[in-house]
Design a protein around this motif. Structure first.
Motif, mmCIF file in Angstrom:
data_model
loop_
_atom_site.group_PDB
_atom_site.id
_atom_site.type_symbol
_atom_site.label_atom_id
_atom_site.label_comp_id
_atom_site.label_asym_id
_atom_site.label_seq_id
_atom_site.Cartn_x
_atom_site.Cartn_y
_atom_site.Cartn_z
ATOM 1 N N TYR A 30 0.851 -1.184 0.000
ATOM 2 C CA TYR A 30 0.000 0.000 0.000
ATOM 3 C C TYR A 30 0.888 1.236 0.000
ATOM 4 C CZ TYR A 30 -3.182 3.575 1.743
ATOM 5 O OH TYR A 30 -3.907 4.716 1.898
ATOM 6 N N LYS A 31 0.566 2.197 -0.835
ATOM 7 C CA LYS A 31 1.267 3.480 -0.825
ATOM 8 C C LYS A 31 0.236 4.574 -0.574
ATOM 9 C CE LYS A 31 5.295 2.263 -3.254
ATOM 10 N NZ LYS A 31 6.469 2.774 -3.839
ATOM 11 N N ASN A 32 0.521 5.380 0.404
ATOM 12 C CA ASN A 32 -0.397 6.429 0.817
ATOM 13 C C ASN A 32 -0.548 7.511 -0.262
ATOM 14 O OD1 ASN A 32 -2.083 7.807 2.475
ATOM 15 N ND2 ASN A 32 -0.477 8.667 3.788
ATOM 16 N N LYS A 33 -1.748 8.017 -0.460
ATOM 17 C CA LYS A 33 -2.086 9.159 -1.325
ATOM 18 C C LYS A 33 -1.920 8.906 -2.816
ATOM 19 C CE LYS A 33 -0.704 12.364 2.281
ATOM 20 N NZ LYS A 33 0.299 13.332 2.700
ATOM 21 N N THR A 34 -1.586 7.699 -3.234
ATOM 22 C CA THR A 34 -1.413 7.448 -4.670
ATOM 23 C C THR A 34 -2.456 6.491 -5.220
ATOM 24 O OG1 THR A 34 0.089 5.604 -4.256
ATOM 25 C CG2 THR A 34 1.079 7.787 -4.503
ATOM 26 N N GLY A 35 -3.217 5.854 -4.380
ATOM 27 C CA GLY A 35 -4.218 4.900 -4.828
ATOM 28 C C GLY A 35 -3.638 3.541 -5.166
ATOM 29 N N TYR A 36 -2.374 3.297 -4.803
ATOM 30 C CA TYR A 36 -1.727 2.026 -5.110
ATOM 31 C C TYR A 36 -2.002 1.013 -4.000
ATOM 32 C CZ TYR A 36 1.949 -1.435 -5.775
ATOM 33 O OH TYR A 36 2.640 -2.600 -5.937
ATOM 34 N N LYS A 37 -2.674 -0.078 -4.351
ATOM 35 C CA LYS A 37 -2.906 -1.193 -3.433
ATOM 36 C C LYS A 37 -2.672 -2.479 -4.208
ATOM 37 C CE LYS A 37 -7.079 0.216 -2.294
ATOM 38 N NZ LYS A 37 -8.417 0.184 -1.722
ATOM 39 N N LYS A 38 -2.002 -3.422 -3.583
ATOM 40 C CA LYS A 38 -1.768 -4.708 -4.221
ATOM 41 C C LYS A 38 -1.899 -5.791 -3.160
ATOM 42 C CE LYS A 38 1.503 -7.178 -7.090
ATOM 43 N NZ LYS A 38 2.795 -7.140 -7.746
ATOM 44 N N ARG A 39 -2.618 -6.856 -3.483
ATOM 45 C CA ARG A 39 -2.814 -7.961 -2.552
ATOM 46 C C ARG A 39 -2.442 -9.255 -3.249
ATOM 47 N NH1 ARG A 39 -8.192 -9.239 0.986
ATOM 48 N NH2 ARG A 39 -7.377 -11.132 1.927
ATOM 49 N N GLN A 40 -1.692 -10.091 -2.552
ATOM 50 C CA GLN A 40 -1.197 -11.336 -3.130
ATOM 51 C C GLN A 40 -1.183 -12.396 -2.039
ATOM 52 O OE1 GLN A 40 2.600 -10.676 -4.895
ATOM 53 N NE2 GLN A 40 3.042 -12.827 -5.144
ATOM 54 N N GLY A 41 -1.380 -13.644 -2.413
ATOM 55 C CA GLY A 41 -1.351 -14.733 -1.453
ATOM 56 C C GLY A 41 -0.307 -15.773 -1.839
#
Length: 102
Positions: free
Chosen positions: A77-88
């Motif tokens: 997650y990066k704040n204020k940039t809208g970047y979210k990534k989830r992986q398992g």
């Protein structure tokens, strides 16, 4: 009390006869026999760690089956940039039972 320390999948495991150990996935089928390399052998008060003496020691195990490890969730997650990534991730494992140390 006889036990040995064996190398198994990049780790070291303390095993004795009858111990069930979970290792990284081995390319063998259930019911097959596997030999594990010995790093240390303890037989009562006698401790063996020299490579020449350990060359004759064998630790044999029977493969009980394959299984998968617990799910590990990786989140970025990066704040204020809208970047979210989830992986398992789930590790492939093999369960073996130590049958003899000789």
């Amino acid at each position: 009390m006889v036990y040995a320390v064996v190398r198994a999948g990049g780790r070291q495991e303390k095993v004795s006869v009858g111990t069930i150990v979970t290792l990284d996935r081995l390319k063998v089928k259930a019911g097959d026999n596997v030999s594990l390399p010995v790093l240390l052998l303890v037989d009562g008060d006698k401790v063996t760690h020299e490579a020449a003496a350990l060359a004759s020691v064998k630790v044999n195990a029977t493969v009980l089956g394959d299984l998968r490890g617990p799910k590990i969730v990786i989140q970025k997650y990066k704040n204020k940039t809208g970047y979210k990534k989830r992986q398992g991730f789930r590790a492939d494992l093999t369960r073996v039972q130590i049958t003899e140390i000789k």
